[in-house]
Scaffold this motif. Structure first.
Motif, short mmCIF file in Angstrom:
data_model
loop_
_atom_site.label_atom_id
_atom_site.label_comp_id
_atom_site.label_asym_id
_atom_site.label_seq_id
_atom_site.Cartn_x
_atom_site.Cartn_y
_atom_site.Cartn_z
N LEU A 9 76.07 40.90 -3.84
CA LEU A 9 76.84 40.66 -2.61
C LEU A 9 76.88 41.91 -1.74
O LEU A 9 76.78 41.83 -0.51
CB LEU A 9 78.26 40.19 -2.96
CG LEU A 9 78.33 38.81 -3.65
CD1 LEU A 9 79.76 38.51 -4.07
CD2 LEU A 9 77.79 37.71 -2.74
N GLY A 10 76.94 43.05 -2.39
CA GLY A 10 76.90 44.30 -1.63
C GLY A 10 75.58 44.46 -0.90
O GLY A 10 75.53 44.91 0.26
N GLN A 11 74.52 44.07 -1.56
CA GLN A 11 73.22 44.11 -0.90
C GLN A 11 73.18 43.13 0.27
O GLN A 11 72.67 43.44 1.35
CB GLN A 11 72.12 43.75 -1.91
CG GLN A 11 71.81 44.85 -2.91
CD GLN A 11 71.16 46.05 -2.24
OE1 GLN A 11 70.23 45.90 -1.48
NE2 GLN A 11 71.72 47.22 -2.49
N LEU A 12 73.68 41.94 0.03
CA LEU A 12 73.63 40.91 1.06
C LEU A 12 74.44 41.32 2.29
O LEU A 12 74.12 40.93 3.42
CB LEU A 12 74.15 39.58 0.51
CG LEU A 12 73.21 38.91 -0.50
CD1 LEU A 12 73.88 37.67 -1.10
CD2 LEU A 12 71.88 38.52 0.15
N GLY A 48 61.73 47.72 1.15
CA GLY A 48 61.85 47.38 2.56
C GLY A 48 63.14 46.67 2.92
O GLY A 48 63.39 46.39 4.08
N TYR A 49 63.95 46.37 1.91
CA TYR A 49 65.18 45.63 2.20
C TYR A 49 66.31 46.60 2.52
O TYR A 49 66.46 47.63 1.85
CB TYR A 49 65.59 44.74 1.02
CG TYR A 49 66.85 43.99 1.32
CD1 TYR A 49 66.84 42.93 2.21
CD2 TYR A 49 68.07 44.39 0.76
CE1 TYR A 49 68.01 42.26 2.53
CE2 TYR A 49 69.24 43.74 1.08
CZ TYR A 49 69.21 42.67 1.96
OH TYR A 49 70.35 42.02 2.28
N ALA A 50 67.09 46.23 3.52
CA ALA A 50 68.22 47.07 3.94
C ALA A 50 67.72 48.48 4.25
O ALA A 50 68.41 49.47 4.06
CB ALA A 50 69.33 47.09 2.88
N ASN A 51 66.49 48.52 4.73
CA ASN A 51 65.83 49.76 5.12
C ASN A 51 65.66 49.69 6.63
O ASN A 51 64.96 48.81 7.12
CB ASN A 51 64.47 49.81 4.40
CG ASN A 51 63.65 51.02 4.83
OD1 ASN A 51 63.93 51.66 5.84
ND2 ASN A 51 62.62 51.30 4.06
N PRO A 52 66.28 50.58 7.37
CA PRO A 52 66.22 50.44 8.83
C PRO A 52 64.80 50.48 9.38
O PRO A 52 64.55 50.00 10.48
CB PRO A 52 67.06 51.64 9.33
CG PRO A 52 67.19 52.56 8.16
CD PRO A 52 67.08 51.71 6.93
#
Lengths: 393, 393, 393, 393
Positions: B14-17, B280-284
């Motif tokens: 959930l923190g990732q989401l 690549g996730y949550a990577n600006p």
């Protein structure tokens, strides 16, 4: 450059070629494009009369295109008698009538297949009105391209639509009279992106088979899945007695609507070969038509190029040494049979065709003759103001 | 076996989401269609401000779409300060700036690749003007989709165009400042039907690699040849450090621009999995954007559905038991590795996501919440008169 | 939102699922591979009896696979009575008989279509011998996959072959008795690379339609052109009353023969949904079979995984709220209809199925149960020496 | 039939054609087939010496094929000195060395990419042994076709494999000496059916770019997704300086390995045109090779047909009026540019080539000359006993 003599094409072949007739689509002379942009071009027709005039140029220079297909409502005129007379004055006839059930907001979710009986009836009535036009123009064929389908799984009941389609088609078919025919086109996809109601030849065949003898399949050469062996379908439909007409064009990717023979000339050769082998050539039951979009090229020249491509490839296909081919096929001589086939394809028939054209009072090079004729300059000068014809008009 | 209560999604997941942000395209709220027909719909925005308002609804109900991409010139306004303020007032930001070099008659035969230096300069200047907009809006990315190519073999000198493209891009790149980036999109075909100047990831990569560090590749999930393994390309571009952004959508045939995840949900899962695996996730550095056309469905609902699809699939991809997966991969346990993968895909994360949404003050069912909100009725009532926004406006 | 406890599957749905039967192919238990390499694996059967034993394990653990298809001559035995008894002793039946006319040097250029009447007769005789086997095994279906075609344009007379095919099939069909059926499979390409004699459903349909009522079409889910909407074909063949059987498997590229549901689970869902909607589910006229190659994975586990995939997807397809779906379809609610559809697909039926399995005395997790059973260790220990079964034996 | 005179081909063009050299693959002379069946044929070589003898016939009759590629281990011999001498005695040279890491049980899950360092080292060692062979044969190129990948999503860690591939390739590259090169082939799919480790030109390019100057890309014309514009890739790789070699063949569907030019002659024309335009013709850096399978046709004739097809298409491509083409391109004359292009393609160069061949002491018709030579009868009589060469020997 090569100078083959006329001996390349025998009198028998030339006699066959003389019978060739390719119908032009009126809409090829109007503007077309992609969903991103339709480029305007000087000299574009503003009404059906001007389209017919342009189409007549193609026939005048090639003697290959004696008729013009109309699209309703794009080509609606106050008097089809006048349009017919205009065509005759220009040396061509009015041909196939194409219906349109994809540009009315009511048809967003279908027309002949719609869940709502009232909308189905509206679409049926449109086709009956098209048959009225056929009565007025003397057209034989009603061509139906069914742009119907759905974009998302679950959106539509495919089975119910198929049944309703059959009912709708039967009502339209029953209104035909005399020699009139119904020709049902199939298309792999677009404008629908999940399912299309008539996506393949099998569906078109299954649908028309129940309607009656004068219901046939239309094969558009650009309407297949990648890799499809189109000449096989030509063979099969001729075998089943249901190949009603061709929409010729070519494609690299989807329904690109490029000039016939432009993308894969050898495929065109194979298709024409199967037409001949199956008795579909110079057979009035199998209509040859173009259906192309000249998005970036000159439209009249594009049509001239197209009919010449079909003629040249027909000449090559007629050159196949059928006896040698059969002998090689029967004996399992793979490379021998292929060589007979390729020899015809690689033969340069263009000089012989040019010479033959001249012998018939036609220009040796119709493309050059058009450019030299002044017609393009004339229409560019005259056709100012008004609204250029396109797919919506 | 999984027991889908809320425990399905751990706090870590959930923190990732919570970090997920998906940019919406302003043009998704205007009308779109095919070359055959663009259907009009009640409530369609008439200007960029109304597009932003609609986009803001998506974010309000999902907290997933905090920014809106603009398309120039479709979204040109007198004051980008006003538009920016309008966005902020509605809880969103202005995002990527998309250029357009495919709707001007001058660009019929190319823009950044054109044979004529004057037309190239015009296209370059358009991009410099886009960068001016970026300066005004605070946008980071200039996205270039190069709709250039040719329709017939021989028509264009593909090599010369490639070289000119590189020169043009360099001039544009050199004008960027600070954190601004150039992102080059590739596309298999359309609107060009023989060759496209940036048809594949390899070409986009080779082009941007010479420009500089802040030149990246944009991967549109609908822009590949049939059968292409898209997640492999995701992996490769991340490995090469050149994946700048995604245009999410889905397709059955060509560039159908359907709702992301609608055509092949499992493919979307695999793509998101590779994004996560490759960092690549949550990577600006890797922007998530939508690029879709809602031809037959409600546009705002279509965008809500899309961001939810991405969120749901991200949750599933985060569920993959990485340790078990690696163990099976290392030991050559084909079915075991596949089972770990599929177990995550088949887990129903929707109830857990609904609960989590509510815990954050969001509606459990954003689709239903939109329908109940009265917004649709309001815009249908208010937005009468004017010209509905579409791809030309 | 769904709350996946056992309530997910109603008694009515479980009742439907109880009727499911999926036939296994004997050859799936032998070795297979690509033209480049066939990997050997410990425990592979050396004869048809051992194949049946392996197939029986799948049924024992899942109660989904009560019959086994044979391939002649690969599965020729001295006594089919013995084989039949062996099957019955193991709790399964012998099912469809598959002919083979692609592995004899005589068939290099065709079998049922060959130019040489003597070779055609040899191929016909092979099929008559297969019917003899059917008489001995009590099999209902003779399945014909026609691996015939040509590699080069011109090599073969496609039309003549089509006519000869029809004659040959008629002779075979006429030999059938009682409830026996002829099922004709189509395939896009391979092993022929230019033309295939039965390349699409339309050809198979046109061929069997002339034979008689007990001639049907077999749809192999891996045998279509890229992008083909397979569920549409399922719908059409059911509508035409000619869908005889399925060969389930899946593919990313060509005829990859992967585990069913492995490549595109959502496609499998759509296919099963159309089967149910068209009355083809739990209908003895429509046989469900697997046709897969387990090149790199354990073969028995591969078959277990496959039948579970079909079962799980059937459960999901049965979950579709048909009433809500129709309502949305009728009202043109695109996203609503799609949501009903997707809701069923995304529901996790696995826990409910596991529970149901246990209630019937079956293992909750058949994959784990197989691994724990010791069967694999046993066959690896016992089956040493001899020749491992493959496509040639 | 047409009698063009030699004037079709200028002395300059003939001078260019004289430089053409196409490498033959030794394996084309052995048996090949599909996963379903490999047909045996009389006269098939039993060892590498006999393959070289057959290849030499092709060169003797065409002067187009002065070298033969070897495949290790299929072509392992006790003494490469003897094989080299045998080649020289027959007028040909030994060429590219092809490695094989797809036919050993250890490589079931990868070779240069394998999770297990020991297996990777085994695969690397195989390549080092291939370089030893190159040292013995004087070969310049080590060609690597990487048949590695996975069949199921999740089965493999694609990213880790890509990194390991790079490490393995670097170790191999570092062992090369002098003018030796490493050429990395890419392939869309097969034998792996989910992911392939080098599936596209972009991946091959990205891999070799990091190795060093003498690492290049090999383009096999049959190894692309449907619809791919191959000549664009040729252009791009030449532009990037990384086109090392061609594997010529043709396809309708997948990697059909048909005779080059057999499926789409116009595509071959476009490819050769781009080679010439990009400076890749008669350029030692760009090797022309065949890689075909003659499953149903005579193998030696199949190779003769292939090199002639390449020669004929090169002659046509050299005929393009470059000046007229550029003028039309620059002026946006779509149909004019296309006409210049097509004029060259449609020119029948065969009579001029036949005449030129004779002037050089070669048979006018090499296919007929082979059939008349008695060579086929001789090898059919002599090569009895032994094991026919195929992909496993």
């Amino acid at each position: 450059m090569t100078t083959p003599t006329t001996s390349v094409l025998s009198d028998e072949i030339l006699g066959q070629l003389e019978k060739q007739a390719i119908e032009l689509p009126s809409w090829a002379f109007g503007n077309s494009g992609t969903r991103f942009k339709v480029f305007a071009t000087p000299g574009t027709p503003r009404d059906p009369f001007e389209k017919i005039s342009d189409a007549a140029q193609v026939n005048k220079l090639t003697a290959l295109a004696p008729s013009v297909a109309l699209h309703i409502p794009w080509d609606l005129v106050d008097s089809f008698d006048d349009l017919r007379k205009h065509a005759e004055d220009n040396g061509v006839e009015l041909g196939t009538i194409n219906s349109n059930t994809f540009q009315d907001d009511d048809y967003k979710f279908g027309a002949l297949t719609h869940e709502d009986a009232a909308i189905r009836q509206k679409a049926i009535d449109h086709h009956l009105a098209c048959i009225d036009v056929m009565d007025a123009t003397g057209s034989r064929d009603l061509k139906i391209w069914l742009a119907e389908g759905s974009n998302y799984p679950g959106q539509a009941d495919m089975r119910g639509r198929q049944d309703r389609l059959n009912e709708s088609l039967q009502k339209i078919y029953d209104r035909l009279s005399g020699e009139q025919r119904l020709v049902l086109e199939y298309k792999f996809f677009e404008p629908a992106f999940y399912h299309t109601d008539v996506p393949d030849w099998g569906t078109s065949y299954a649908q028309v088979a129940t309607l009656g003898e004068r219901a046939m399949v239309c094969l558009d050469t650009g309407h297949h899945a990648p890799g499809t062996n189109i000449e096989f379908i030509v063979m099969q439909l001729l075998r089943l007695g249901k190949l009603g007409s061709f929409d010729f064009n070519s494609r690299f990717y989807a329904d690109d609507d490029l000039i016939v023979g432009a993308a894969d000339p050898f495929q065109l050769f194979r298709i024409v070969f199967e037409v001949i082998r199956g008795g579909g050539y110079a057979n009035p039951d199998v209509a040859f038509m173009l259906d192309q979009c000249h998005n970036v090229e000159n439209k009249i020249l594009g049509q001239i190029r197209s009919v010449l491509n079909v003629q040249e490839m027909t000449a090559r296909a007629l050159l196949v040494d059928q006896e040698a081919l059969r002998a090689a096929q029967v004996s399992g001589d793979v490379l021998g049979a292929n060589a007979v086939f390729m020899d015809a394809f690689y033969t340069d028939v263009r000089p012989a065709l040019a010479e033959w054209r001249e012998s018939r009072g036609l220009p040796a090079d119709p493309m050059a003759a058009y450019l030299a004729s002044g017609y393009q300059e004339k229409i560019e000068a005259e056709r100012v103001g008004g609204v250029q014809a396109g797919w919506g008009a």
